[in-house]
Enzyme design. Structure first.
Site, mmCIF file in Angstrom:
data_model
loop_
_atom_site.group_PDB
_atom_site.id
_atom_site.type_symbol
_atom_site.label_atom_id
_atom_site.label_comp_id
_atom_site.label_asym_id
_atom_site.label_seq_id
_atom_site.Cartn_x
_atom_site.Cartn_y
_atom_site.Cartn_z
ATOM 1 N N ASP A 170 83.825 -1.165 -21.461
ATOM 2 C CA ASP A 170 83.163 -2.146 -20.593
ATOM 3 C C ASP A 170 81.762 -1.607 -20.287
ATOM 4 O O ASP A 170 81.322 -0.585 -20.853
ATOM 5 C CB ASP A 170 83.999 -2.436 -19.336
ATOM 6 C CG ASP A 170 84.064 -1.264 -18.361
ATOM 7 O OD1 ASP A 170 83.515 -0.181 -18.670
ATOM 8 O OD2 ASP A 170 84.664 -1.422 -17.282
ATOM 9 N N HIS A 171 81.049 -2.253 -19.361
ATOM 10 C CA HIS A 171 79.686 -1.828 -19.031
ATOM 11 C C HIS A 171 79.663 -0.408 -18.469
ATOM 12 O O HIS A 171 78.753 0.364 -18.763
ATOM 13 C CB HIS A 171 79.070 -2.811 -18.023
ATOM 14 C CG HIS A 171 79.920 -3.004 -16.811
ATOM 15 N ND1 HIS A 171 81.097 -3.745 -16.849
ATOM 16 C CD2 HIS A 171 79.816 -2.517 -15.542
ATOM 17 C CE1 HIS A 171 81.652 -3.718 -15.649
ATOM 18 N NE2 HIS A 171 80.905 -2.983 -14.846
ATOM 19 N N CYS A 183 86.118 3.110 -19.930
ATOM 20 C CA CYS A 183 85.624 2.303 -18.813
ATOM 21 C C CYS A 183 85.130 3.287 -17.757
ATOM 22 O O CYS A 183 84.878 4.450 -18.076
ATOM 23 C CB CYS A 183 86.677 1.320 -18.299
ATOM 24 S SG CYS A 183 88.120 2.046 -17.503
ATOM 25 N N THR A 214 86.595 4.696 -15.081
ATOM 26 C CA THR A 214 87.564 5.786 -14.870
ATOM 27 C C THR A 214 88.422 6.064 -16.099
ATOM 28 O O THR A 214 89.077 7.104 -16.180
ATOM 29 C CB THR A 214 88.542 5.410 -13.743
ATOM 30 O OG1 THR A 214 89.196 4.183 -14.118
ATOM 31 C CG2 THR A 214 87.820 5.226 -12.420
ATOM 32 N N GLY A 215 88.504 5.115 -16.994
ATOM 33 C CA GLY A 215 89.437 5.187 -18.125
ATOM 34 C C GLY A 215 90.792 4.604 -17.770
ATOM 35 O O GLY A 215 91.637 4.401 -18.645
ATOM 36 N N ILE A 216 90.998 4.317 -16.490
ATOM 37 C CA ILE A 216 92.317 3.853 -16.054
ATOM 38 C C ILE A 216 92.562 2.407 -16.472
ATOM 39 O O ILE A 216 93.555 2.097 -17.152
ATOM 40 C CB ILE A 216 92.472 4.000 -14.521
ATOM 41 C CG1 ILE A 216 92.419 5.469 -14.109
ATOM 42 C CG2 ILE A 216 93.802 3.385 -14.065
ATOM 43 C CD1 ILE A 216 92.335 5.688 -12.595
ATOM 44 N N GLY A 217 91.666 1.535 -16.087
ATOM 45 C CA GLY A 217 91.886 0.115 -16.360
ATOM 46 C C GLY A 217 91.984 -0.183 -17.846
ATOM 47 O O GLY A 217 92.875 -0.922 -18.294
ATOM 48 N N ARG A 253 111.665 16.244 -32.282
ATOM 49 C CA ARG A 253 112.198 15.699 -31.020
ATOM 50 C C ARG A 253 111.202 14.750 -30.353
ATOM 51 O O ARG A 253 111.588 13.812 -29.653
ATOM 52 C CB ARG A 253 112.602 16.829 -30.064
ATOM 53 C CG ARG A 253 111.461 17.666 -29.529
ATOM 54 C CD ARG A 253 111.958 18.827 -28.683
ATOM 55 N NE ARG A 253 110.907 19.527 -27.987
ATOM 56 C CZ ARG A 253 110.073 20.391 -28.550
ATOM 57 N NH1 ARG A 253 110.171 20.680 -29.855
ATOM 58 N NH2 ARG A 253 109.136 21.010 -27.841
ATOM 59 N N HIS A 254 109.917 15.003 -30.603
ATOM 60 C CA HIS A 254 108.905 14.114 -30.017
ATOM 61 C C HIS A 254 108.953 12.732 -30.677
ATOM 62 O O HIS A 254 108.646 11.727 -30.048
ATOM 63 C CB HIS A 254 107.517 14.735 -30.154
ATOM 64 C CG HIS A 254 107.434 16.091 -29.531
ATOM 65 N ND1 HIS A 254 107.611 16.289 -28.183
ATOM 66 C CD2 HIS A 254 107.247 17.323 -30.080
ATOM 67 C CE1 HIS A 254 107.519 17.586 -27.920
ATOM 68 N NE2 HIS A 254 107.299 18.230 -29.049
HETATM 69 C C1 RB5 Z 1 84.050 -1.287 -13.379
HETATM 70 O O1 RB5 Z 1 83.287 -1.253 -12.225
HETATM 71 C C2 RB5 Z 1 85.267 -0.384 -13.223
HETATM 72 O O2 RB5 Z 1 86.158 -0.930 -12.289
HETATM 73 C C3 RB5 Z 1 85.954 -0.187 -14.552
HETATM 74 O O3 RB5 Z 1 85.048 0.334 -15.463
HETATM 75 C C4 RB5 Z 1 87.127 0.772 -14.578
HETATM 76 O O4 RB5 Z 1 86.819 1.982 -13.971
HETATM 77 C C5 RB5 Z 1 88.433 0.221 -14.192
HETATM 78 O O5 RB5 Z 1 89.473 0.870 -14.318
#
Ligand code: RB5
Length: 145
Positions: A8-9, A66, A68-71, A133-134
């Site tokens: 993303d941005h 992204c 955080t990499g989480i989303g 096993r993995h």
């Molecule tokens: C965008 O602002 C931010 O929410 C996205 O890049 C990401 O961190 C979501 O998990």
């Protein structure tokens, strides 16, 4: 290796740095976007795009970024057959390949610097799945999907 990248941005800058590094290493790179860091976009769109390509075999591995990499890792993991691993150091990246057979690396552009990110990428790309096993555990993951 053919590698599909997307962000993303908030992940754009790191995605560009990763892409440039992959090209200097001789990999083929497909970039699904986003192309413009000045336009706010939705990370689920790019996570899904990369994951669909990897699962379809249009790219051996994927890299998604992204803020955080989480989303974007959550988004990629919604695609059946995708195993996206959010990594913040090279050890996690090695284990993601060796034990989890991760096919997508996720990173946070607001979390890791470029130098660390490139080490993470190299660890991810240079490690193979150990199987054994993995393999049974990864099979379980897939049967739960
Ligand atoms: C965008 O602002 C931010 O929410 C996205 O890049 C990401 O961190 C979501 O998990």
């Amino acid at each position: 290796m053919r590698i599909c990248v997307g962000s993303d941005h908030a992940g754009f800058e790191l995605k560009e740095a990763v892409k440039a590094h992959l090209l200097t290493l001789g990999h083929e790179v497909e970039d699904v976007g986003t192309p413009d860091p000045g336009v706010s976009v939705d990370y689920p769109d790019f996570g899904r795009l990369v994951a669909r390509k990897v699962v379809a075999g249009d790219g051996e591995l994927g890299i998604v970024v992204c803020g955080t990499g989480i989303g974007i890792s959550i988004a990629a993991n919604k695609v059946r057959g995708a195993r996206a691993a959010l990594c913040t150091d090279p050890y996690m990246a090695r284990m993601a390949r060796a034990h989890n057979n991760a096919n997508i690396l996720a990173m946070g552009g607001r979390v890791v610097g470029v130098g660390l990110a490139l080490d993470i990428v190299e660890a991810f790309l240079s490690t193979s799945f150990e199987g054994g096993r993995h393999g049974l555990r990864v099979d379980k993951l897939e049967s739960q999907a």
